[in-house]
Scaffold this motif. Sequence first.
Motif, PDB file in Angstrom:
ATOM      1  N   VAL A 134       0.856  -1.185   0.000  1.00  0.00           N
ATOM      2  CA  VAL A 134       0.000   0.000   0.000  1.00  0.00           C
ATOM      3  C   VAL A 134       0.890   1.232   0.000  1.00  0.00           C
ATOM      4  CG1 VAL A 134      -0.147  -0.086   2.528  1.00  0.00           C
ATOM      5  CG2 VAL A 134      -1.863   1.187   1.242  1.00  0.00           C
ATOM      6  N   ALA A 135       0.452   2.270  -0.721  1.00  0.00           N
ATOM      7  CA  ALA A 135       1.160   3.549  -0.728  1.00  0.00           C
ATOM      8  C   ALA A 135       0.142   4.665  -0.558  1.00  0.00           C
ATOM      9  CB  ALA A 135       1.937   3.731  -2.033  1.00  0.00           C
ATOM     10  N   ALA A 136       0.404   5.566   0.382  1.00  0.00           N
ATOM     11  CA  ALA A 136      -0.518   6.663   0.678  1.00  0.00           C
ATOM     12  C   ALA A 136       0.133   7.996   0.354  1.00  0.00           C
ATOM     13  CB  ALA A 136      -0.931   6.628   2.150  1.00  0.00           C
ATOM     14  N   ALA A 137      -0.661   8.932  -0.152  1.00  0.00           N
ATOM     15  CA  ALA A 137      -0.204  10.304  -0.400  1.00  0.00           C
ATOM     16  C   ALA A 137      -1.426  11.150  -0.730  1.00  0.00           C
ATOM     17  CB  ALA A 137       0.809  10.361  -1.533  1.00  0.00           C
ATOM     18  N   ASP A 138      -1.318  12.459  -0.503  1.00  0.00           N
ATOM     19  CA  ASP A 138      -2.378  13.393  -0.873  1.00  0.00           C
ATOM     20  C   ASP A 138      -2.181  13.765  -2.333  1.00  0.00           C
ATOM     21  OD1 ASP A 138      -4.297  15.310  -1.106  1.00  0.00           O
ATOM     22  OD2 ASP A 138      -3.396  16.728   0.314  1.00  0.00           O
ATOM     23  N   LEU A 139      -2.748  12.977  -3.223  1.00  0.00           N
ATOM     24  CA  LEU A 139      -2.493  13.137  -4.652  1.00  0.00           C
ATOM     25  C   LEU A 139      -3.231  14.321  -5.259  1.00  0.00           C
ATOM     26  CD1 LEU A 139      -2.661   9.385  -5.718  1.00  0.00           C
ATOM     27  CD2 LEU A 139      -0.613  10.782  -5.400  1.00  0.00           C
ATOM     28  N   ASP A 140      -4.409  14.655  -4.741  1.00  0.00           N
ATOM     29  CA  ASP A 140      -5.203  15.736  -5.322  1.00  0.00           C
ATOM     30  C   ASP A 140      -5.102  17.045  -4.545  1.00  0.00           C
ATOM     31  OD1 ASP A 140      -6.532  14.790  -3.132  1.00  0.00           O
ATOM     32  OD2 ASP A 140      -8.352  14.209  -4.198  1.00  0.00           O
ATOM     33  N   ASP A 145      -5.283  11.965   2.664  1.00  0.00           N
ATOM     34  CA  ASP A 145      -4.514  10.954   1.935  1.00  0.00           C
ATOM     35  C   ASP A 145      -5.392  10.110   1.032  1.00  0.00           C
ATOM     36  OD1 ASP A 145      -1.938  11.491   2.816  1.00  0.00           O
ATOM     37  OD2 ASP A 145      -2.194  10.335   4.651  1.00  0.00           O
ATOM     38  N   ASP A 146      -4.880   9.866  -0.172  1.00  0.00           N
ATOM     39  CA  ASP A 146      -5.449   8.885  -1.077  1.00  0.00           C
ATOM     40  C   ASP A 146      -4.580   7.632  -1.024  1.00  0.00           C
ATOM     41  OD1 ASP A 146      -7.398  10.878  -2.180  1.00  0.00           O
ATOM     42  OD2 ASP A 146      -5.534  11.828  -2.830  1.00  0.00           O
ATOM     43  N   LEU A 147      -5.060   6.539  -1.602  1.00  0.00           N
ATOM     44  CA  LEU A 147      -4.385   5.249  -1.435  1.00  0.00           C
ATOM     45  C   LEU A 147      -4.182   4.533  -2.762  1.00  0.00           C
ATOM     46  CD1 LEU A 147      -6.046   3.504   1.657  1.00  0.00           C
ATOM     47  CD2 LEU A 147      -3.677   4.223   1.445  1.00  0.00           C
ATOM     48  N   LEU A 148      -3.008   3.923  -2.891  1.00  0.00           N
ATOM     49  CA  LEU A 148      -2.774   2.950  -3.952  1.00  0.00           C
ATOM     50  C   LEU A 148      -2.593   1.589  -3.294  1.00  0.00           C
ATOM     51  CD1 LEU A 148      -2.034   2.573  -7.116  1.00  0.00           C
ATOM     52  CD2 LEU A 148       0.227   2.124  -6.155  1.00  0.00           C
TER      53      LEU A 148
END
Length: 573
Positions: A134-140, A145-148
Amino acid sequence: MIQQQNLQILSRVLLLSILCLCSCIRHNSGTETDPPVLLEPADVAGFQSVVQRCGVIPPQGIVDVKSTGLALLDIQTDGTPEILLTAGSTTDRYLQQQTGFPPSWFRWVQGKQTDVEPISQAQNLPPMKWNCGVAAADLDGDGDDDLLLTGIGEIQLVENIEGRWNPVVDSGLSAEGWCTSAAFGDLDLDGDLDLYVCRYLDYDFESPPLHGDEWSCLWENRPVLCGPRGLPALTDLVFENLGGLKFQDVTQQWGFTPDSAGYGLAVTIIDLYGDPHPEIFVANDSCPNHLWSHSPTGRWSEVGLLSGIAVDEDGQEQAGMGIGVGDLDADGKLDLVVTNFERESLNLYLNQGDGTFRDEAAMRGLAASSRPMLSWGVGVADLDLDGLVDLFVANGHVYPEADQVPSSVGYQQQDQYWLARRSGDKIRFEEQFEKGLSQWKHLGRCAALCDFDRDGDVDILSTSLNGAPHLLINHASETSSSIRVRLQQDGLNRQGIGASVGLRHEGRWIPYPILRQDSFQTSSEAEVILATDWIEGSGPLQLEVRWPDGEREIFPVKRNGFFTLRRGEGVPI
């Protein structure tokens, strides 16, 4: 004459016995005290019934031993990280087109610093056939946080909308094969977060390799589960962010060619050379590691062997599992730690400042103590708050047969940590032996470092294959001061992922990277803990930030507390 010699020998034996007895009496007389405990195992009631499932027991194939993931993220935007534990599946479920085991999500119980309770957010995550990392980051750039989610045969991007997870169906992200770790970073310096996805190997669920069938299915003359050698390796994938939650595959366009296939298990994205562009470092299992560097032509080149980071100090490839990043020799440059298989020590790749690295694990005190273990997740942080960064490693075997090998530590293993100490003009590492940690054995996999109880020091969470997580509570802040630092900037890399921060004092600067992804299949918080007592005086301190595009600022900060440093509010340098 012979009798006289015998009497002399007997006298010496008696004298030595008396000296040993006196020493034991002194040791147990109460005049000596045990050293204070730094990391204390916490009895977390909310974890006692947790089983992070993957595969069958005992494992029958390589898919049964690797797929557990860990993420820390603040989905409720209350300043406290929630914990996501992913889970895998079994071959039978996969072949029957069933979804894998469900993930688990926990939050800290209010008013209790070392207890958690389940929350329902995991129920909103899309089901996967076999979830891995899993990878989390605030993409937008909306503040949460959003998740991959990575898995076998797929990756999925989900958007966080007020605490609920919504699949992004038109993200442009897709993948085949076994996807393990993933990392976000601004690879093209356009202000948003691109994506690197590690892929492991092509596994045939219909006709899996059998124990002992091939040369790669034997260990210590015993038949064991097969791989990775002998199974087809896969090329990793790279996706350019087109703005927020939309991506396109640029793997071949940017120079990541099919002939670079490796058994990728861990990845991190950070600037190692001091120029604006970050590097991509990949730990590969049973083949040379990869280091990708951006070239003036706009394409990426694999320079692992040229840089000295692909193999160990003896020129041997190893079974890379996890990655840690930090200034481990306190010279102002970021170094790398790689965890490996049993009888392969940790790699300590020290940055020479000229584009090359040197593996000094043996010289710095890490090789002998790490060689017996099979290591996975790794964390780099100043655990004892003395101004030098230390190491933590999660350990656990993949072969149950290790319990029948006298020379092996065994299947379940204890985690380890080392504290950095100055020895002349060098930094060396000393393994710490604490009673609680030595009695706590498991099949360790992921490791995340975070100030969970918000007391100013770094705690540790390590996960277990088919078991419960372990939490270590740090007590360093009871006697030492520190600051907790986050970054904030405008745009789609709001948290400043890829930046470095550090206290500047008398020409000395020890950088701490702002990362979300390192270790093994793990995503942590985008913040750092910096010790302050090593700088004499009582006035404000100078904190230097090197933003992801290379620009630098100085921020004056107090010696204790939590600080969010906003770009543009410091003094440019």
